[in-house]
Design a protein around this motif. Structure first.
Motif, PDB file in Angstrom:
ATOM      1  N   GLU A 145      41.557  83.181  49.212  1.00  0.00           N
ATOM      2  CA  GLU A 145      42.234  82.104  48.724  1.00  0.00           C
ATOM      3  C   GLU A 145      43.715  82.162  48.636  1.00  0.00           C
ATOM      4  O   GLU A 145      44.499  81.284  49.148  1.00  0.00           O
ATOM      5  N   LEU A 146      44.228  83.492  48.506  1.00  0.00           N
ATOM      6  CA  LEU A 146      45.885  83.736  48.949  1.00  0.00           C
ATOM      7  C   LEU A 146      46.353  83.989  50.063  1.00  0.00           C
ATOM      8  O   LEU A 146      47.545  83.874  50.141  1.00  0.00           O
ATOM      9  N   LYS A 147      45.386  84.519  51.115  1.00  0.00           N
ATOM     10  CA  LYS A 147      45.739  84.906  52.462  1.00  0.00           C
ATOM     11  C   LYS A 147      47.001  85.561  52.422  1.00  0.00           C
ATOM     12  O   LYS A 147      47.834  85.157  53.178  1.00  0.00           O
ATOM     13  N   PRO A 148      47.034  86.684  51.701  1.00  0.00           N
ATOM     14  CA  PRO A 148      48.342  87.401  51.774  1.00  0.00           C
ATOM     15  C   PRO A 148      48.259  88.147  53.233  1.00  0.00           C
ATOM     16  O   PRO A 148      47.400  88.462  53.758  1.00  0.00           O
ATOM     17  N   ASN A 149      49.264  88.534  53.542  1.00  0.00           N
ATOM     18  CA  ASN A 149      49.866  89.370  54.545  1.00  0.00           C
ATOM     19  C   ASN A 149      49.274  90.968  54.449  1.00  0.00           C
ATOM     20  O   ASN A 149      48.837  91.349  55.571  1.00  0.00           O
ATOM     21  N   VAL A 150      49.498  91.201  53.269  1.00  0.00           N
ATOM     22  CA  VAL A 150      49.032  92.633  52.940  1.00  0.00           C
ATOM     23  C   VAL A 150      48.450  92.794  51.512  1.00  0.00           C
ATOM     24  O   VAL A 150      48.527  92.098  50.778  1.00  0.00           O
ATOM     25  N   VAL A 151      47.561  93.910  51.410  1.00  0.00           N
ATOM     26  CA  VAL A 151      46.799  94.050  50.200  1.00  0.00           C
ATOM     27  C   VAL A 151      47.008  95.375  49.818  1.00  0.00           C
ATOM     28  O   VAL A 151      46.851  96.245  50.801  1.00  0.00           O
ATOM     29  N   PHE A 152      47.484  95.578  48.354  1.00  0.00           N
ATOM     30  CA  PHE A 152      47.387  97.017  48.039  1.00  0.00           C
ATOM     31  C   PHE A 152      46.291  97.225  47.280  1.00  0.00           C
ATOM     32  O   PHE A 152      45.844  96.613  46.299  1.00  0.00           O
ATOM     33  N   LEU A 153      45.420  98.411  47.611  1.00  0.00           N
ATOM     34  CA  LEU A 153      44.149  98.739  46.857  1.00  0.00           C
ATOM     35  C   LEU A 153      44.416 100.353  46.384  1.00  0.00           C
ATOM     36  O   LEU A 153      44.448 101.082  47.290  1.00  0.00           O
ATOM     37  N   CYS A 154      44.746 100.630  45.287  1.00  0.00           N
ATOM     38  CA  CYS A 154      44.971 101.822  44.777  1.00  0.00           C
ATOM     39  C   CYS A 154      43.711 102.402  44.048  1.00  0.00           C
ATOM     40  O   CYS A 154      43.153 101.952  43.281  1.00  0.00           O
TER      41      CYS A 154
END
Length: 372
Positions: free
Chosen positions: A157-166
């Motif tokens: 939905e958001l189409k981010p350029n970067v995702v943080f998965l901690c």
């Protein structure tokens, strides 16, 4: 507004930096410091000696710039991580925060966005602001978990350029299943989303917990970041690193500062890696104390989260600040992470853990913020 903030506000700051507060936890002088997830065991004497010897050797050539490519260190880190990684898969910097900052300098920036899933590491939005990257706060379940379907749907939905998965997540301490990483990566295919799995605490995970390193082959947009601050007890040395496809490391070279990793830093990291058995023995002791804290908090009526890290996030607290203050007055500093009904405590040495548990028992006996 304080005088300091007023003076700051008079400067011609970038708009997205106005009103922000710098990252930081309370630094108080008390006997038991269990608030910032440090390895409280310290560096073993034999490792200290090895580091001192290595730094002394490096000091001979301090009039010259260090190895810009820190080739020996990248080779040693690749050997430590395994998974058929080679030096070209590795990049290092001054703490994993600098690694993350460099990633955002390359793949974020004006007009681009980074997605995180709070509650999570509070530096993510600050790193985004520092690189003029828009930060999007995703949604977790009520128990602060994150499942594959929900995470993937948000990425689509958001189409981010970067995702943080901690993973393990800070501050909750819970690990992510690899199905979440796979789902997020696949969901970001259309938007070419870069997926960062922040494994700063992975060495403290329960036995046989898989790492996202196993997912790297064939996934050029996947990055796994690590640190030597925690398991290696080198928080003061500032050494972080990442593993990814070789082209990602090449991209980072476009923004790195010249000779960013000092000869002293490289020598320290190499000496620690050569003596990692002694350091990993302390990791096992920390895991024992972590599990002890979980067990004792449950016995007292609190609600600790399952932890794969060197800290424990626990809830069921009627008045977290009163409990935090009561522990502080007894010489024990833990972390109020600002989440209602919850606090976080680092697993320290056996004596430090005992001091925390005994102080907590004393507060409960006095009915200072008993479990809700």
């Amino acid at each position: 507004m304080s005088d300091q903030l007023e003076r700051l506000d008079r400067l011609p700051l970038r708009t997205n930096l106005r009103g922000l507060s710098p990252y930081g936890a309370p630094q108080l002088d008390v006997p038991i410091l269990l608030n910032v997830n440090e390895n409280t065991h310290g560096v073993p004497a034999d490792v200290q000696a090895a580091i001192t010897e290595a730094v002394a050797a490096a000091a001979v050539g301090l009039n010259r710039y260090p190895d810009r490519e820190f080739t020996e260190l990248r080779e040693a880190l690749a050997e430590y991580l395994g998974h058929d990684l080679a030096a070209e898969n590795i990049w290092a910097a001054n703490g994993s925060n600098e690694v993350l900052q460099q990633i955002l300098q390359v793949f974020g920036g004006p007009g681009r966005t980074a997605l995180g899933f709070p509650p999570t590491y509070s530096m993510y939005p600050l790193l985004a602001s520092g690189t003029d990257t828009g930060y999007i706060a995703g949604v977790r379940a009520e128990d602060y978990g994150l499942d594959a379907a929900s995470a993937a749907a948000q990425v689509r939905e958001l189409k981010p350029n970067v995702v943080f998965l901690c993973s393990p997540n800070n501050p909750t301490g819970t690990g992510l299943g690899l199905d979440v990483v796979e789902a997020v990566y696949e969901a970001g295919e259309a938007s070419q989303t870069v997926v960062i799995v922040d494994e700063a605490y992975h060495e403290f995970a329960h036995d046989n917990t898989p790492s996202a390193l196993t997912l790297l082959p064939g996934r050029a947009r996947l990055i796994v970041s690590r640190t030597m601050s925690k398991a290696f007890a080198l928080a003061g040395a500032r050494i972080g690193y990442m593993a990814a496809a070789p082209e990602v490391a090449d991209a980072i070279r476009l923004v790195r500062l010249p000779y960013h990793l000092s000869a002293i830093t490289q020598a320290t990291a190499l000496a620690a890696l050569r003596h990692r058995e002694a350091l990993m023995a302390d990791v096992e002791d920390i895991k024992v104390q972590r599990d002890r804290i979980v067990s004792e908090l449950s016995r007292m009526g609190f609600k600790p989260a399952a932890s794969d890290s060197n800290y424990v996030f626990f809830g069921g607290i009627e008045d977290p600040h009163a409990l935090w203050q009561g522990l502080l007055e007894r010489g024990v500093l833990i972390r109020d992470v600002g989440i209602p009904g919850h606090l976080r405590v680092t697993a320290g040495t056996e004596p430090e853990t005992t001091a925390f548990l005994e102080a907590l028992e004393a507060l409960l006996d006095g009915q200072v913020s008993a479990p809700a």
